[in-house]
Scaffold this motif. Structure first.
Motif, PDB file in Angstrom:
ATOM      1  N   LEU A   1       0.817  -1.220   0.000  1.00 13.94           N
ATOM      2  CA  LEU A   1       0.000   0.000   0.000  1.00 13.94           C
ATOM      3  C   LEU A   1       0.848   1.268   0.000  1.00 13.94           C
ATOM      4  O   LEU A   1       0.319   2.376  -0.003  1.00 13.94           O
ATOM      5  N   ARG A   2       2.145   1.103   0.010  1.00 14.17           N
ATOM      6  CA  ARG A   2       3.036   2.262   0.038  1.00 14.17           C
ATOM      7  C   ARG A   2       2.775   3.170  -1.173  1.00 14.17           C
ATOM      8  O   ARG A   2       2.627   2.707  -2.305  1.00 14.17           O
ATOM      9  N   GLY A   3       2.690   4.469  -0.919  1.00 16.32           N
ATOM     10  CA  GLY A   3       2.423   5.422  -1.984  1.00 16.32           C
ATOM     11  C   GLY A   3       0.955   5.766  -2.146  1.00 16.32           C
ATOM     12  O   GLY A   3       0.602   6.677  -2.907  1.00 16.32           O
ATOM     13  N   THR A   4       0.084   5.055  -1.428  1.00 11.99           N
ATOM     14  CA  THR A   4      -1.348   5.336  -1.462  1.00 11.99           C
ATOM     15  C   THR A   4      -1.741   6.133  -0.224  1.00 11.99           C
ATOM     16  O   THR A   4      -1.328   5.798   0.888  1.00 11.99           O
ATOM     17  N   ALA A   5      -2.513   7.180  -0.412  1.00  8.87           N
ATOM     18  CA  ALA A   5      -3.002   7.958   0.733  1.00  8.87           C
ATOM     19  C   ALA A   5      -4.043   7.119   1.482  1.00  8.87           C
ATOM     20  O   ALA A   5      -4.944   6.549   0.868  1.00  8.87           O
ATOM     21  N   ILE A   6      -3.912   7.047   2.796  1.00 11.44           N
ATOM     22  CA  ILE A   6      -4.752   6.163   3.597  1.00 11.44           C
ATOM     23  C   ILE A   6      -5.400   6.936   4.741  1.00 11.44           C
ATOM     24  O   ILE A   6      -4.721   7.678   5.459  1.00 11.44           O
ATOM     25  N   TYR A   7      -6.715   6.732   4.902  1.00  8.48           N
ATOM     26  CA  TYR A   7      -7.465   7.329   6.001  1.00  8.48           C
ATOM     27  C   TYR A   7      -8.244   6.213   6.686  1.00  8.48           C
ATOM     28  O   TYR A   7      -9.018   5.490   6.046  1.00  8.48           O
ATOM     29  N   VAL A   8      -8.042   6.053   7.993  1.00 10.81           N
ATOM     30  CA  VAL A   8      -8.713   5.003   8.767  1.00 10.81           C
ATOM     31  C   VAL A   8      -9.370   5.638   9.987  1.00 10.81           C
ATOM     32  O   VAL A   8      -8.745   6.457  10.666  1.00 10.81           O
ATOM     33  N   SER A   9     -10.615   5.252  10.261  1.00  9.91           N
ATOM     34  CA  SER A   9     -11.303   5.804  11.429  1.00  9.91           C
ATOM     35  C   SER A   9     -12.095   4.714  12.132  1.00  9.91           C
ATOM     36  O   SER A   9     -12.492   3.714  11.527  1.00  9.91           O
ATOM     37  N   SER A  10     -12.318   4.928  13.425  1.00 10.61           N
ATOM     38  CA  SER A  10     -13.163   4.024  14.202  1.00 10.61           C
ATOM     39  C   SER A  10     -13.532   4.691  15.513  1.00 10.61           C
ATOM     40  O   SER A  10     -12.786   5.519  16.041  1.00 10.61           O
ATOM     41  N   GLY A  11     -14.692   4.310  16.040  1.00  7.25           N
ATOM     42  CA  GLY A  11     -15.053   4.690  17.390  1.00  7.25           C
ATOM     43  C   GLY A  11     -14.633   3.598  18.355  1.00  7.25           C
ATOM     44  O   GLY A  11     -14.038   2.591  17.948  1.00  7.25           O
ATOM     45  N   THR A  12     -14.958   3.775  19.603  1.00  4.55           N
ATOM     46  CA  THR A  12     -14.630   2.762  20.608  1.00  4.55           C
ATOM     47  C   THR A  12     -15.821   1.863  20.915  1.00  4.55           C
ATOM     48  O   THR A  12     -15.667   0.831  21.572  1.00  4.55           O
TER      49      THR A  12
ATOM     50  N   LEU B   1     -26.616   1.075  20.152  1.00  2.00           N
ATOM     51  CA  LEU B   1     -25.762   1.080  21.342  1.00  2.00           C
ATOM     52  C   LEU B   1     -25.218  -0.308  21.669  1.00  2.00           C
ATOM     53  O   LEU B   1     -24.131  -0.427  22.241  1.00  2.00           O
ATOM     54  N   THR B   2     -25.954  -1.347  21.307  1.00  2.00           N
ATOM     55  CA  THR B   2     -25.532  -2.711  21.641  1.00  2.00           C
ATOM     56  C   THR B   2     -24.696  -3.320  20.515  1.00  2.00           C
ATOM     57  O   THR B   2     -23.468  -3.374  20.608  1.00  2.00           O
ATOM     58  N   SER B   3     -25.350  -3.752  19.441  1.00  2.00           N
ATOM     59  CA  SER B   3     -24.590  -4.358  18.342  1.00  2.00           C
ATOM     60  C   SER B   3     -23.636  -3.358  17.713  1.00  2.00           C
ATOM     61  O   SER B   3     -22.492  -3.684  17.381  1.00  2.00           O
ATOM     62  N   GLY B   4     -24.097  -2.106  17.553  1.00  2.00           N
ATOM     63  CA  GLY B   4     -23.214  -1.078  17.010  1.00  2.00           C
ATOM     64  C   GLY B   4     -22.049  -0.760  17.916  1.00  2.00           C
ATOM     65  O   GLY B   4     -20.955  -0.430  17.459  1.00  2.00           O
ATOM     66  N   GLY B   5     -22.261  -0.880  19.210  1.00  3.92           N
ATOM     67  CA  GLY B   5     -21.169  -0.666  20.157  1.00  3.92           C
ATOM     68  C   GLY B   5     -20.141  -1.772  20.089  1.00  3.92           C
ATOM     69  O   GLY B   5     -18.927  -1.521  20.076  1.00  3.92           O
ATOM     70  N   VAL B   6     -20.609  -3.014  20.008  1.00  2.00           N
ATOM     71  CA  VAL B   6     -19.686  -4.156  19.925  1.00  2.00           C
ATOM     72  C   VAL B   6     -18.858  -4.099  18.652  1.00  2.00           C
ATOM     73  O   VAL B   6     -17.636  -4.325  18.664  1.00  2.00           O
ATOM     74  N   LEU B   7     -19.512  -3.798  17.534  1.00  2.00           N
ATOM     75  CA  LEU B   7     -18.806  -3.792  16.253  1.00  2.00           C
ATOM     76  C   LEU B   7     -17.685  -2.755  16.220  1.00  2.00           C
ATOM     77  O   LEU B   7     -16.581  -3.030  15.752  1.00  2.00           O
ATOM     78  N   ASP B   8     -17.946  -1.547  16.708  1.00  2.00           N
ATOM     79  CA  ASP B   8     -16.883  -0.544  16.681  1.00  2.00           C
ATOM     80  C   ASP B   8     -15.819  -0.818  17.740  1.00  2.00           C
ATOM     81  O   ASP B   8     -14.667  -0.399  17.575  1.00  2.00           O
ATOM     82  N   ALA B   9     -16.159  -1.527  18.797  1.00  2.58           N
ATOM     83  CA  ALA B   9     -15.131  -1.948  19.747  1.00  2.58           C
ATOM     84  C   ALA B   9     -14.146  -2.905  19.059  1.00  2.58           C
ATOM     85  O   ALA B   9     -12.926  -2.826  19.269  1.00  2.58           O
ATOM     86  N   VAL B  10     -14.676  -3.784  18.202  1.00  4.98           N
ATOM     87  CA  VAL B  10     -13.825  -4.714  17.456  1.00  4.98           C
ATOM     88  C   VAL B  10     -12.993  -3.975  16.418  1.00  4.98           C
ATOM     89  O   VAL B  10     -11.776  -4.172  16.299  1.00  4.98           O
ATOM     90  N   THR B  11     -13.640  -3.109  15.606  1.00  5.14           N
ATOM     91  CA  THR B  11     -12.893  -2.398  14.567  1.00  5.14           C
ATOM     92  C   THR B  11     -11.870  -1.440  15.167  1.00  5.14           C
ATOM     93  O   THR B  11     -10.839  -1.163  14.549  1.00  5.14           O
ATOM     94  N   ASN B  12     -12.130  -0.954  16.372  1.00  4.23           N
ATOM     95  CA  ASN B  12     -11.163  -0.096  17.049  1.00  4.23           C
ATOM     96  C   ASN B  12      -9.860  -0.858  17.312  1.00  4.23           C
ATOM     97  O   ASN B  12      -8.761  -0.352  17.078  1.00  4.23           O
ATOM     98  N   GLN B  13      -9.985  -2.111  17.778  1.00  4.12           N
ATOM     99  CA  GLN B  13      -8.801  -2.932  18.018  1.00  4.12           C
ATOM    100  C   GLN B  13      -8.070  -3.234  16.712  1.00  4.12           C
ATOM    101  O   GLN B  13      -6.838  -3.153  16.637  1.00  4.12           O
TER     102      GLN B  13
END
Length: 348
Positions: free
Chosen positions: A252-263, A288-300
Protein backbone atom coordinates in the motif's frame (compact mmCIF):
# COMPACT_ATOMS: atom_id res chain seq x y z
CA UNK A 1 -34.12 2.45 -20.76
CA UNK A 2 -32.33 -0.80 -21.55
CA UNK A 3 -29.88 -1.37 -24.39
CA UNK A 4 -29.43 -5.00 -25.39
CA UNK A 5 -27.46 -5.40 -28.62
CA UNK A 6 -25.48 -8.48 -29.54
CA UNK A 7 -23.33 -9.40 -32.48
CA UNK A 8 -20.34 -7.85 -34.17
CA UNK A 9 -22.17 -4.59 -34.91
CA UNK A 10 -23.29 -4.08 -31.32
CA UNK A 11 -20.45 -1.74 -30.36
CA UNK A 12 -21.22 0.56 -33.28
CA UNK A 13 -25.00 0.50 -33.05
CA UNK A 14 -25.44 0.87 -29.28
CA UNK A 15 -24.63 4.62 -29.10
CA UNK A 16 -26.84 5.36 -32.13
CA UNK A 17 -29.77 3.38 -30.77
CA UNK A 18 -29.34 5.02 -27.39
CA UNK A 19 -29.68 8.43 -28.98
CA UNK A 20 -32.79 7.34 -30.84
CA UNK A 21 -34.40 5.90 -27.72
CA UNK A 22 -33.67 8.80 -25.43
CA UNK A 23 -34.20 11.83 -27.64
CA UNK A 24 -34.93 15.32 -26.40
CA UNK A 25 -37.52 14.11 -23.90
CA UNK A 26 -34.87 12.72 -21.55
CA UNK A 27 -32.69 15.80 -21.46
CA UNK A 28 -31.33 16.56 -18.03
CA UNK A 29 -33.39 18.79 -15.80
CA UNK A 30 -30.20 20.69 -15.02
CA UNK A 31 -29.24 22.78 -18.08
CA UNK A 32 -25.61 22.76 -16.99
CA UNK A 33 -25.41 18.96 -17.33
CA UNK A 34 -25.09 16.97 -20.57
CA UNK A 35 -28.34 15.16 -21.43
CA UNK A 36 -28.69 11.45 -20.72
CA UNK A 37 -28.39 10.68 -24.43
CA UNK A 38 -24.90 12.15 -24.58
CA UNK A 39 -23.78 10.11 -21.59
CA UNK A 40 -25.13 6.92 -23.11
CA UNK A 41 -23.47 7.63 -26.44
CA UNK A 42 -20.12 8.15 -24.71
CA UNK A 43 -20.21 4.83 -22.82
CA UNK A 44 -17.70 2.19 -23.83
CA UNK A 45 -17.62 -1.45 -22.75
CA UNK A 46 -14.90 -3.07 -20.67
CA UNK A 47 -12.48 -5.47 -22.32
CA UNK A 48 -14.52 -8.50 -21.23
CA UNK A 49 -17.75 -7.10 -22.66
CA UNK A 50 -19.18 -5.64 -19.46
CA UNK A 51 -21.19 -2.62 -20.49
CA UNK A 52 -23.76 0.05 -19.73
CA UNK A 53 -27.25 -1.34 -20.39
CA UNK A 54 -29.44 1.40 -18.94
CA UNK A 55 -29.43 4.86 -17.43
CA UNK A 56 -32.15 6.85 -15.69
CA UNK A 57 -32.33 10.37 -14.35
CA UNK A 58 -32.57 10.63 -10.57
CA UNK A 59 -33.03 13.58 -8.24
CA UNK A 60 -30.55 16.43 -8.52
CA UNK A 61 -27.26 15.34 -10.03
CA UNK A 62 -27.97 11.66 -9.45
CA UNK A 63 -28.37 9.07 -12.17
CA UNK A 64 -29.00 5.36 -11.78
CA UNK A 65 -27.08 3.25 -14.26
CA UNK A 66 -27.34 -0.45 -15.03
CA UNK A 67 -24.06 -2.19 -15.78
CA UNK A 68 -23.88 -5.73 -17.05
CA UNK A 69 -21.03 -7.64 -15.40
CA UNK A 70 -19.63 -10.40 -17.57
CA UNK A 71 -17.82 -11.86 -14.56
CA UNK A 72 -21.03 -12.24 -12.57
CA UNK A 73 -23.35 -12.66 -15.56
CA UNK A 74 -25.73 -10.21 -13.98
CA UNK A 75 -26.70 -6.56 -14.13
CA UNK A 76 -25.65 -4.30 -11.26
CA UNK A 77 -27.37 -1.07 -10.29
CA UNK A 78 -24.90 1.75 -9.66
CA UNK A 79 -25.86 5.18 -8.35
CA UNK A 80 -23.73 7.99 -9.75
CA UNK A 81 -23.52 11.56 -8.50
CA UNK A 82 -22.38 13.53 -11.51
CA UNK A 83 -19.53 15.99 -11.21
CA UNK A 84 -20.29 19.71 -11.29
CA UNK A 85 -19.37 19.64 -14.99
CA UNK A 86 -19.25 16.06 -16.21
CA UNK A 87 -18.47 17.15 -19.75
CA UNK A 88 -14.96 17.75 -18.41
CA UNK A 89 -12.55 15.26 -16.82
CA UNK A 90 -13.23 14.64 -13.14
CA UNK A 91 -11.73 12.36 -10.49
CA UNK A 92 -13.87 9.46 -9.31
CA UNK A 93 -14.66 8.44 -5.74
CA UNK A 94 -16.04 4.94 -5.36
CA UNK A 95 -18.17 4.69 -2.20
CA UNK A 96 -19.02 1.19 -0.99
CA UNK A 97 -21.96 0.36 1.24
CA UNK A 98 -21.70 -2.04 4.16
CA UNK A 99 -22.56 -5.69 4.73
CA UNK A 100 -26.14 -5.39 3.47
CA UNK A 101 -25.01 -4.01 0.11
CA UNK A 102 -27.13 -0.89 0.44
CA UNK A 103 -30.47 -2.67 0.86
CA UNK A 104 -33.16 -1.97 3.47
CA UNK A 105 -32.61 1.77 3.25
CA UNK A 106 -29.07 1.51 4.58
CA UNK A 107 -26.93 3.18 1.95
CA UNK A 108 -24.84 6.28 1.39
CA UNK A 109 -27.61 7.97 -0.57
CA UNK A 110 -30.32 7.29 2.01
CA UNK A 111 -28.43 7.71 5.28
CA UNK A 112 -26.04 10.59 4.62
CA UNK A 113 -25.84 14.03 3.03
CA UNK A 114 -23.61 12.73 0.24
CA UNK A 115 -25.64 14.44 -2.51
CA UNK A 116 -25.50 17.84 -0.82
CA UNK A 117 -21.87 17.45 0.20
CA UNK A 118 -20.73 16.82 -3.37
CA UNK A 119 -23.19 19.19 -5.05
CA UNK A 120 -20.58 21.82 -5.90
CA UNK A 121 -17.57 19.56 -6.37
CA UNK A 122 -15.85 18.58 -9.59
CA UNK A 123 -15.82 14.90 -8.69
CA UNK A 124 -17.90 11.92 -9.74
CA UNK A 125 -19.18 9.74 -6.90
CA UNK A 126 -19.98 6.11 -7.73
CA UNK A 127 -22.03 3.97 -5.33
CA UNK A 128 -22.53 0.33 -6.41
CA UNK A 129 -25.61 -1.37 -5.01
CA UNK A 130 -25.61 -5.03 -4.03
CA UNK A 131 -22.94 -7.42 -2.81
CA UNK A 132 -24.39 -8.09 0.62
CA UNK A 133 -22.18 -10.35 2.72
CA UNK A 134 -19.70 -10.70 -0.14
CA UNK A 135 -16.73 -8.70 1.16
CA UNK A 136 -16.71 -7.35 -2.41
CA UNK A 137 -14.23 -10.06 -3.34
CA UNK A 138 -14.04 -12.76 -6.02
CA UNK A 139 -15.44 -15.94 -4.49
CA UNK A 140 -13.84 -19.25 -5.41
CA UNK A 141 -17.18 -21.01 -5.88
CA UNK A 142 -20.72 -19.87 -6.53
CA UNK A 143 -22.70 -19.77 -3.29
CA UNK A 144 -26.11 -21.51 -3.10
CA UNK A 145 -27.62 -18.45 -1.43
CA UNK A 146 -25.53 -15.45 -2.48
CA UNK A 147 -24.89 -16.70 -6.00
CA UNK A 148 -21.93 -15.74 -8.15
CA UNK A 149 -19.74 -13.14 -6.43
CA UNK A 150 -16.98 -11.61 -8.55
CA UNK A 151 -16.92 -8.15 -7.07
CA UNK A 152 -13.17 -7.58 -7.28
CA UNK A 153 -13.32 -8.13 -11.03
CA UNK A 154 -16.40 -5.94 -11.38
CA UNK A 155 -15.10 -3.06 -9.30
CA UNK A 156 -11.52 -2.99 -10.60
CA UNK A 157 -11.80 -4.09 -14.26
CA UNK A 158 -15.35 -3.78 -15.47
CA UNK A 159 -17.04 -0.81 -13.81
CA UNK A 160 -14.14 1.70 -14.13
CA UNK A 161 -14.12 1.36 -17.92
CA UNK A 162 -17.82 2.18 -18.09
CA UNK A 163 -17.60 5.02 -15.57
CA UNK A 164 -14.55 6.68 -17.10
CA UNK A 165 -15.97 6.70 -20.62
CA UNK A 166 -19.50 7.71 -19.64
CA UNK A 167 -18.62 10.40 -17.10
CA UNK A 168 -15.22 11.57 -18.36
CA UNK A 169 -13.06 10.11 -15.63
CA UNK A 170 -9.71 11.86 -15.25
CA UNK A 171 -7.84 8.69 -14.25
CA UNK A 172 -7.58 9.81 -10.62
CA UNK A 173 -9.59 7.50 -8.36
CA UNK A 174 -10.20 6.95 -4.66
CA UNK A 175 -12.24 4.36 -2.81
CA UNK A 176 -13.92 4.42 0.60
CA UNK A 177 -16.21 2.10 2.47
CA UNK A 178 -17.87 1.38 5.77
CA UNK A 179 -17.88 -1.67 8.02
CA UNK A 180 -17.41 -4.78 5.83
CA UNK A 181 -16.33 -2.53 2.97
CA UNK A 182 -13.79 -0.91 5.29
CA UNK A 183 -11.87 -4.16 4.80
CA UNK A 184 -12.71 -4.49 1.12
CA UNK A 185 -11.23 -1.12 0.15
CA UNK A 186 -7.76 -2.38 1.10
CA UNK A 187 -8.27 -5.71 -0.65
CA UNK A 188 -9.39 -3.96 -3.83
CA UNK A 189 -6.39 -1.63 -3.75
CA UNK A 190 -4.07 -4.62 -3.37
CA UNK A 191 -5.79 -6.42 -6.25
CA UNK A 192 -5.44 -3.44 -8.60
CA UNK A 193 -2.19 -1.60 -7.85
CA UNK A 194 -2.28 2.01 -8.99
CA UNK A 195 -6.03 2.13 -9.57
CA UNK A 196 -6.74 4.16 -6.42
CA UNK A 197 -4.70 7.10 -5.21
CA UNK A 198 -6.47 7.16 -1.84
CA UNK A 199 -8.33 4.77 0.46
CA UNK A 200 -10.87 5.53 3.18
CA UNK A 201 -11.75 2.83 5.70
CA UNK A 202 -14.49 3.78 8.13
CA UNK A 203 -15.06 1.29 10.98
CA UNK A 204 -13.41 -1.52 9.06
CA UNK A 205 -11.13 -4.37 10.11
CA UNK A 206 -7.95 -4.86 8.09
CA UNK A 207 -7.16 -8.31 9.50
CA UNK A 208 -8.84 -11.38 8.02
CA UNK A 209 -6.54 -14.37 8.57
CA UNK A 210 -6.02 -14.36 12.35
CA UNK A 211 -8.37 -16.64 14.31
CA UNK A 212 -10.30 -13.58 15.49
CA UNK A 213 -10.31 -12.14 11.97
CA UNK A 214 -11.68 -15.35 10.50
CA UNK A 215 -14.47 -15.46 13.06
CA UNK A 216 -15.35 -11.82 12.42
CA UNK A 217 -15.48 -12.32 8.64
CA UNK A 218 -17.54 -15.48 9.02
CA UNK A 219 -20.01 -13.68 11.28
CA UNK A 220 -20.58 -11.05 8.60
CA UNK A 221 -20.98 -13.53 5.74
CA UNK A 222 -23.23 -15.97 7.60
CA UNK A 223 -25.44 -13.08 8.69
CA UNK A 224 -26.65 -13.19 5.07
CA UNK A 225 -26.64 -17.02 4.91
CA UNK A 226 -23.47 -17.15 2.83
CA UNK A 227 -20.73 -19.73 3.34
CA UNK A 228 -17.13 -18.51 3.69
CA UNK A 229 -15.89 -21.88 2.39
CA UNK A 230 -17.20 -20.76 -1.00
CA UNK A 231 -15.44 -17.43 -0.59
CA UNK A 232 -11.89 -18.26 0.53
CA UNK A 233 -12.10 -21.94 1.45
CA UNK A 234 -11.98 -23.39 4.96
CA UNK A 235 -10.26 -21.47 7.76
CA UNK A 236 -6.51 -21.63 7.24
CA UNK A 237 -6.76 -21.89 3.46
CA UNK A 238 -4.05 -19.72 1.81
CA UNK A 239 -6.76 -17.50 0.31
CA UNK A 240 -7.52 -16.08 3.76
CA UNK A 241 -3.94 -14.84 4.12
CA UNK A 242 -3.82 -13.73 0.47
CA UNK A 243 -6.76 -11.41 1.17
CA UNK A 244 -5.43 -10.08 4.49
CA UNK A 245 -4.49 -6.38 4.11
CA UNK A 246 -2.51 -6.48 7.35
CA UNK A 247 -0.13 -9.09 5.94
CA UNK A 248 0.34 -7.26 2.65
CA UNK A 249 0.34 -3.69 3.93
CA UNK A 250 3.77 -3.04 2.40
CA UNK A 251 2.09 -3.02 -1.02
CA UNK A 252 0.00 0.00 0.00
CA UNK A 253 3.04 2.26 0.04
CA UNK A 254 2.42 5.42 -1.98
CA UNK A 255 -1.35 5.34 -1.46
CA UNK A 256 -3.00 7.96 0.73
CA UNK A 257 -4.75 6.16 3.60
CA UNK A 258 -7.46 7.33 6.00
CA UNK A 259 -8.71 5.00 8.77
CA UNK A 260 -11.30 5.80 11.43
CA UNK A 261 -13.16 4.02 14.20
CA UNK A 262 -15.05 4.69 17.39
CA UNK A 263 -14.63 2.76 20.61
CA UNK A 264 -18.19 1.51 20.78
CA UNK A 265 -19.04 3.68 23.76
CA UNK A 266 -22.09 5.91 23.39
CA UNK A 267 -21.18 9.20 21.75
CA UNK A 268 -22.82 12.49 20.82
CA UNK A 269 -24.75 10.98 17.88
CA UNK A 270 -26.05 8.00 19.85
CA UNK A 271 -29.22 9.67 21.10
CA UNK A 272 -32.93 9.50 20.33
CA UNK A 273 -32.61 12.58 18.13
CA UNK A 274 -29.39 11.32 16.51
CA UNK A 275 -29.02 10.64 12.76
CA UNK A 276 -31.21 7.78 11.60
CA UNK A 277 -32.80 7.23 15.00
CA UNK A 278 -35.75 9.61 14.64
CA UNK A 279 -36.94 8.99 18.18
CA UNK A 280 -37.09 5.21 17.73
CA UNK A 281 -35.93 3.65 20.99
CA UNK A 282 -35.50 0.24 19.37
CA UNK A 283 -33.08 1.63 16.79
CA UNK A 284 -31.13 3.41 19.48
CA UNK A 285 -30.82 0.27 21.59
CA UNK A 286 -29.56 -1.70 18.56
CA UNK A 287 -27.05 1.06 17.78
CA UNK A 288 -25.76 1.08 21.34
CA UNK A 289 -25.53 -2.71 21.64
CA UNK A 290 -24.59 -4.36 18.34
CA UNK A 291 -23.21 -1.08 17.01
CA UNK A 292 -21.17 -0.67 20.16
CA UNK A 293 -19.69 -4.16 19.93
CA UNK A 294 -18.81 -3.79 16.25
CA UNK A 295 -16.88 -0.54 16.68
CA UNK A 296 -15.13 -1.95 19.75
CA UNK A 297 -13.82 -4.71 17.46
CA UNK A 298 -12.89 -2.40 14.57
CA UNK A 299 -11.16 -0.10 17.05
CA UNK A 300 -8.80 -2.93 18.02
CA UNK A 301 -8.22 -3.87 14.37
CA UNK A 302 -7.50 -0.28 13.41
CA UNK A 303 -4.98 0.19 16.22
CA UNK A 304 -3.21 -2.99 15.13
CA UNK A 305 -3.14 -1.73 11.54
CA UNK A 306 -1.75 1.61 12.68
CA UNK A 307 1.14 -0.20 14.38
CA UNK A 308 1.70 -2.30 11.27
CA UNK A 309 1.94 0.74 8.98
CA UNK A 310 4.20 2.51 11.47
CA UNK A 311 6.56 -0.49 11.48
CA UNK A 312 6.64 -0.30 7.69
CA UNK A 313 7.16 3.47 7.77
CA UNK A 314 4.05 3.99 5.64
CA UNK A 315 2.30 7.30 6.41
CA UNK A 316 -1.44 7.22 7.06
CA UNK A 317 -4.11 9.21 8.84
CA UNK A 318 -5.83 7.45 11.74
CA UNK A 319 -8.79 8.97 13.57
CA UNK A 320 -9.80 7.24 16.78
CA UNK A 321 -12.93 8.63 18.34
CA UNK A 322 -13.02 8.12 22.11
CA UNK A 323 -16.78 7.72 21.78
CA UNK A 324 -19.06 6.53 19.02
CA UNK A 325 -20.71 3.44 17.61
CA UNK A 326 -20.95 1.59 14.29
CA UNK A 327 -23.42 3.93 12.64
CA UNK A 328 -24.08 6.25 9.72
CA UNK A 329 -23.85 9.55 11.56
CA UNK A 330 -20.19 8.96 12.30
CA UNK A 331 -19.47 7.65 8.82
CA UNK A 332 -20.92 10.79 7.28
CA UNK A 333 -18.52 12.75 9.46
CA UNK A 334 -15.69 10.47 8.34
CA UNK A 335 -16.46 11.15 4.69
CA UNK A 336 -16.38 14.91 5.28
CA UNK A 337 -13.15 14.72 7.28
CA UNK A 338 -11.33 12.48 4.81
CA UNK A 339 -12.28 14.43 1.70
CA UNK A 340 -9.29 16.83 1.93
CA UNK A 341 -6.97 13.81 1.90
CA UNK A 342 -8.71 12.49 -1.22
CA UNK A 343 -8.53 15.82 -3.04
CA UNK A 344 -4.83 16.14 -2.23
CA UNK A 345 -4.28 12.66 -3.68
CA UNK A 346 -6.26 13.55 -6.83
CA UNK A 347 -4.01 16.56 -7.38
CA UNK A 348 -0.77 14.64 -7.20
Amino acid sequence: MGIHIRGRYGTLLAPLLALALTGAATASADPDLPPIAELTAAARPAVDGSRLTGIAEGPGRMVDIQVYSAAMNSTITVKVLRALDDSKPAPVLYLLNGANGGTDGSSWTQQTDVADFFAGKQATVVIPMGGRGSYFTDWQTDDPVLGRQRWTTFLTRELPAVIDSTFHGSGANAIAGISMAGTSVFQLALAAPGLYRAIGSYSGCAQTSTPAGEVFVAAVVTRWAGNTVNMWGPFGNPAWAANDPYLHADRLRGTAIYVSSGTGLAGPLDTLDGPGIDGNAGKLIAQLTSGGVLDAVTNQCSHAFQSRLADLNIPATFVFRTLGTHSWGYWQQDLHDSWPLFTAAFDR
